[in-house]
Design an enzyme around this catalytic site. Structure first.
Site, PDB file in Angstrom:
ATOM      1  CE  LYS A 181      36.473   0.109 -35.831  1.00 10.05           C
ATOM      2  NZ  LYS A 181      35.057   0.121 -35.859  1.00 10.05           N
ATOM      3  CD  GLU A 256      44.350   4.571 -22.543  1.00 10.43           C
ATOM      4  OE1 GLU A 256      44.059   4.029 -21.348  1.00 10.43           O
ATOM      5  OE2 GLU A 256      45.360   5.300 -22.333  1.00 10.43           O
ATOM      6  CB  CYS A 290      37.174   2.323 -19.323  1.00  6.64           C
ATOM      7  SG  CYS A 290      37.744   4.090 -19.383  1.00  6.64           S
ATOM      8  CD  GLU A 391      35.323  -3.548 -18.732  1.00  9.88           C
ATOM      9  OE1 GLU A 391      35.368  -4.050 -19.772  1.00  9.88           O
ATOM     10  OE2 GLU A 391      35.591  -2.065 -18.644  1.00  9.88           O
TER      11      GLU A 391
HETATM   12  P1  NAD Z   1      35.505  -3.515 -28.252  1.00  9.49           P
HETATM   13  O1  NAD Z   1      36.728  -3.952 -27.855  1.00  9.49           O
HETATM   14  O2  NAD Z   1      34.443  -4.660 -28.731  1.00  9.49           O
HETATM   15  O3  NAD Z   1      35.628  -2.598 -29.660  1.00  9.49           O
HETATM   16  C1  NAD Z   1      36.289  -1.388 -29.487  1.00  9.49           C
HETATM   17  C2  NAD Z   1      36.654  -0.971 -31.001  1.00  9.49           C
HETATM   18  O4  NAD Z   1      37.654  -1.905 -31.540  1.00  9.49           O
HETATM   19  C3  NAD Z   1      35.466  -0.738 -31.925  1.00  9.49           C
HETATM   20  O5  NAD Z   1      35.440   0.083 -32.516  1.00  9.49           O
HETATM   21  C4  NAD Z   1      35.535  -2.198 -32.526  1.00  9.49           C
HETATM   22  O6  NAD Z   1      34.806  -2.146 -33.856  1.00  9.49           O
HETATM   23  C5  NAD Z   1      37.034  -2.547 -32.747  1.00  9.49           C
HETATM   24  N1  NAD Z   1      37.530  -3.682 -32.891  1.00  9.49           N
HETATM   25  C6  NAD Z   1      36.822  -5.098 -32.706  1.00  9.49           C
HETATM   26  N2  NAD Z   1      37.607  -6.076 -32.995  1.00  9.49           N
HETATM   27  C7  NAD Z   1      38.662  -5.630 -33.395  1.00  9.49           C
HETATM   28  C8  NAD Z   1      39.774  -6.086 -33.964  1.00  9.49           C
HETATM   29  N3  NAD Z   1      40.041  -7.304 -34.001  1.00  9.49           N
HETATM   30  N4  NAD Z   1      40.643  -5.366 -34.391  1.00  9.49           N
HETATM   31  C9  NAD Z   1      40.950  -4.166 -34.519  1.00  9.49           C
HETATM   32  N5  NAD Z   1      39.571  -3.241 -33.897  1.00  9.49           N
HETATM   33  C10 NAD Z   1      38.592  -4.059 -33.391  1.00  9.49           C
HETATM   34  O7  NAD Z   1      35.070  -2.407 -26.961  1.00  9.49           O
HETATM   35  P2  NAD Z   1      33.474  -1.807 -27.008  1.00  9.49           P
HETATM   36  O8  NAD Z   1      32.607  -2.715 -26.562  1.00  9.49           O
HETATM   37  O9  NAD Z   1      33.429  -0.948 -28.151  1.00  9.49           O
HETATM   38  O10 NAD Z   1      33.802  -0.655 -25.731  1.00  9.49           O
HETATM   39  C11 NAD Z   1      33.691  -1.032 -24.534  1.00  9.49           C
HETATM   40  C12 NAD Z   1      35.080  -1.508 -23.999  1.00  9.49           C
HETATM   41  O11 NAD Z   1      36.041  -0.439 -24.042  1.00  9.49           O
HETATM   42  C13 NAD Z   1      35.214  -1.806 -22.369  1.00  9.49           C
HETATM   43  O12 NAD Z   1      35.951  -2.892 -22.317  1.00  9.49           O
HETATM   44  C14 NAD Z   1      35.755  -0.727 -21.755  1.00  9.49           C
HETATM   45  O13 NAD Z   1      36.433  -0.857 -20.601  1.00  9.49           O
HETATM   46  C15 NAD Z   1      36.665  -0.208 -22.839  1.00  9.49           C
HETATM   47  N6  NAD Z   1      36.994   1.308 -22.772  1.00  9.49           N
HETATM   48  C16 NAD Z   1      38.386   1.631 -22.061  1.00  9.49           C
HETATM   49  C17 NAD Z   1      38.578   3.095 -21.824  1.00  9.49           C
HETATM   50  C18 NAD Z   1      39.972   3.447 -21.445  1.00  9.49           C
HETATM   51  O14 NAD Z   1      40.586   4.492 -21.787  1.00  9.49           O
HETATM   52  N7  NAD Z   1      40.945   2.518 -20.937  1.00  9.49           N
HETATM   53  C19 NAD Z   1      37.761   3.981 -22.360  1.00  9.49           C
HETATM   54  C20 NAD Z   1      36.378   3.431 -22.933  1.00  9.49           C
HETATM   55  C21 NAD Z   1      36.196   2.000 -22.953  1.00  9.49           C
END
Ligand code: NAD
Length: 497
Positions: A181, A256, A290, A391
């Site tokens: 997804k 992650e 991230c 962040e």
């Molecule tokens: P997000 O948490 O809003 O969404 C991430 C994914 O989860 C999306 O595909 C979203 O549709 C899905 N999602 C949302 N709500 C959900 C739920 N209740 N259950 C399951 N899935 C759900 O994050 P974002 O805004 O897309 O990305 C940015 C964040 O990702 C930042 O906090 C960043 O630090 C983190 N990130 C971490 C890493 C790492 O490797 N640690 C890498 C890249 C990004």
């Protein structure tokens, strides 16, 4: 100059077939640099997510993939790597148009994606169990590693195909089946990955791709009792919801999550190298990283020199057309993120942090007037300021001074996150001492780079748990089965019956 591509129409990949959403729903996907619509994307319903999970379940329970000879699976994963390499120019451009990142960044990611699939193709045949000391002389004992089952792979928008590869490659290599997804704002390269997987010979139902406009799609996957493991990358807030929901069905979970990583610059550092590395560490991918090194901790003795050189060089970074190979910083990927960056800059100012430069939208020309661009920004801050603790996920650096090693370590650790750090220092003994003292998953000494296939990547503290990219990742896509064989001369008869 950016050209306007034809509007693409995408479908869902379920059980090896491409289909529209069950209610024919679609949503519009736009290029964040221009605001132009680029795709009409299938908007999966709960019924579609259930169908995708059922297809993955069937492929796992009755298909050949989990029990196929590892060497054969390895060849298919390797073939997928080759196909990605062959199409990397198109995939990079698609990622640029969907995400707003620069073409240079996207090309670099495509190289890393190919490396990741190649690495895990090799790992498929090295998924060793153990031969154990026999618990009794009449026993042989061993462990075997079996695929964990159906994996729900949920990825964010900042590195769409790269972060998908970190999950799909080890999951395929281990013999799992997958429902992928992507984020609603960057779904296009995941769809292409689905096409290439089928072309590479990944059997139908082994990789399913569900796109959609709502966050519920991820939640439906996490709730579904037929999903065995969730591999999630995203924000810490969502990660906690995922972990809590997954606990209801005792799914295996890898998280992650977010970060607020430091660059620690000591007084014996090569200051020019530290400035160049720290600039890249915070502004790479417009700071939507991230592991971005957003907290720049600098020793008092080199602070002024460092900050003035950083400020001067930051003004020279080239923002603008993401498709121009000379551009270094592209667009902010979505409007919500842009608003968040703007709000944090206002919070910084209201808390008394001093803006050194930026803290404003970037004007990159009329062709991109409808896009979202934010100027590289830096604040002089205190550790207590929200902009130094939370962040932001944008091109915003905070500078904080320190007086000695102990204070540097204390500041580096004064974060709820623990994803990564860079240490800039020519005294290698000290660099390694500090690297050990910082509580985070990766430390890069005299470099901003810490992410390579084969090197485990993941967080301490609120940055999540589990590791991606390493050999140990294979353990997170497998279960350990202990197999005990009785080899005694006489048959066993414990009850003496
Ligand atoms: P997000 O948490 O809003 O969404 C991430 C994914 O989860 C999306 O595909 C979203 O549709 C899905 N999602 C949302 N709500 C959900 C739920 N209740 N259950 C399951 N899935 C759900 O994050 P974002 O805004 O897309 O990305 C940015 C964040 O990702 C930042 O906090 C960043 O630090 C983190 N990130 C971490 C890493 C790492 O490797 N640690 C890498 C890249 C990004």
């Amino acid at each position: 100059m950016t050209t306007t591509p034809a509007l693409q129409k995408t479908q869902l990949l379920i059980g090896g077939a491409w289909r529209d959403a069950s209610d024919q729903g679609t949503y519009c996907d736009a290029n964040p640099a221009t605001g132009a619509s680029i795709a009409d994307v299938a908007d999966a319903t709960r019924e579609d997510v259930t169908a995708a999970v059922s297809a993955a379940r069937r492929a796992f329970d009755t298909g050949k993939w989990p029990t196929m000879a590892a060497s054969r699976r390895a060849k298919i994963v390797y073939r997928l790597a080759q196909l990605i390499a062959e199409r990397s120019a198109d995939l990079a451009l698609l990622e640029v148009r969907d995400n707003g990142k620069t073409i240079g960044t996207a090309k670099g990611e495509l190289g890393a994606i190919v490396d990741t699939f190649e690495f895990y193709a090799g790992a498929a045949t090295k998924n060793y169990g153990e031969s154990l000391p026999p618990p009794l002389p009449t026993y042989l004992a061993a462990t075997v590693r079996e695929p964990v089952g159906v994996v729900g792979a949920i990825v964010p928008w900042n590195f769409p195909l790269l972060l998908a590869s970190w999950k799909v490659a080890p999951a395929l290599a281990a013999g799992c089946t997958i429902v992928l997804k992507p984020s609603s704002v960057t779904p296009l390269t995941a769809v292409e990955l689905g096409k290439l997987a089928l072309e590479a010979g990944v059997p139908e139902g082994v990789l399913n791709v569900v796109t959609g406009a709502t966050r519920e799609i991820g939640a439906w996957l996490v709730e579904h009792p037929d999903v065995d493991k969730i591999a999630f990358t995203g924000s810490t807030a969502t990660g906690k919801v995922v972990a809590a929901t997954a606990a209801r069905t005792l799914k295996r979970v890898t998280l992650e999550l977010g970060g607020k990583s430091p660059s620690v610059v000591f007084d014996d550092a090569d200051v020019d190298a530290a400035v160049a590395g720290a600039l890249y560490g915070v502004y790479y991918n417009a700071g939507q990283c991230c592991e971005a090194r957003t907290r720049i901790l600098v020793h008092d003795r080199v602070y002024d020199r460092f900050v003035s050189s950083f400020t001067e060089k930051a003004q020279r970074l080239r923002l603008g057309d993401p498709e121009d190979p000379t551009t270094q910083i592209g667009a902010i990927t979505n409007a919500d993120q842009y608003d968040k960056i703007k709000a944090y800059c206002e919070i910084g100012a209201s808390e008394g942090a001093r803006a050194l430069f930026g803290a404003a939208p970037a004007d990159v020309g009329a062709a991109f007037a409808a896009g979202s661009f934010w100027s590289p920004t830096a604040f002089e801050a205190e550790g207590s300021h929200r902009i130094a603790r939370e962040e932001i996920f944008g091109p915003v650096a905070t500078f904080i001074r320190f007086a000695d090693e102990a204070e540097a370590i204390a500041l580096a650790n004064a974060s709820e996150y623990g994803l990564a750090a860079s240490v800039w220092c020519t005294n290698i003994a000290r660099a390694n001492r500090v690297a050990r003292a910082i509580r985070c998953g990766s430390v890069a000494i005299n470099t901003p780079y810490a992410v390579f296939p084969g090197v485990p990547f993941g967080g301490y503290k609120q940055s999540g748990y589990g590791r991606e990219l390493g050999m140990e990742t294979m353990r997170l896509y497998t279960e350990t089965k202990s197999v005990l064989t009785y080899v005694g001369e006489k048959p066993m008869n414990p009850f003496g019956v």
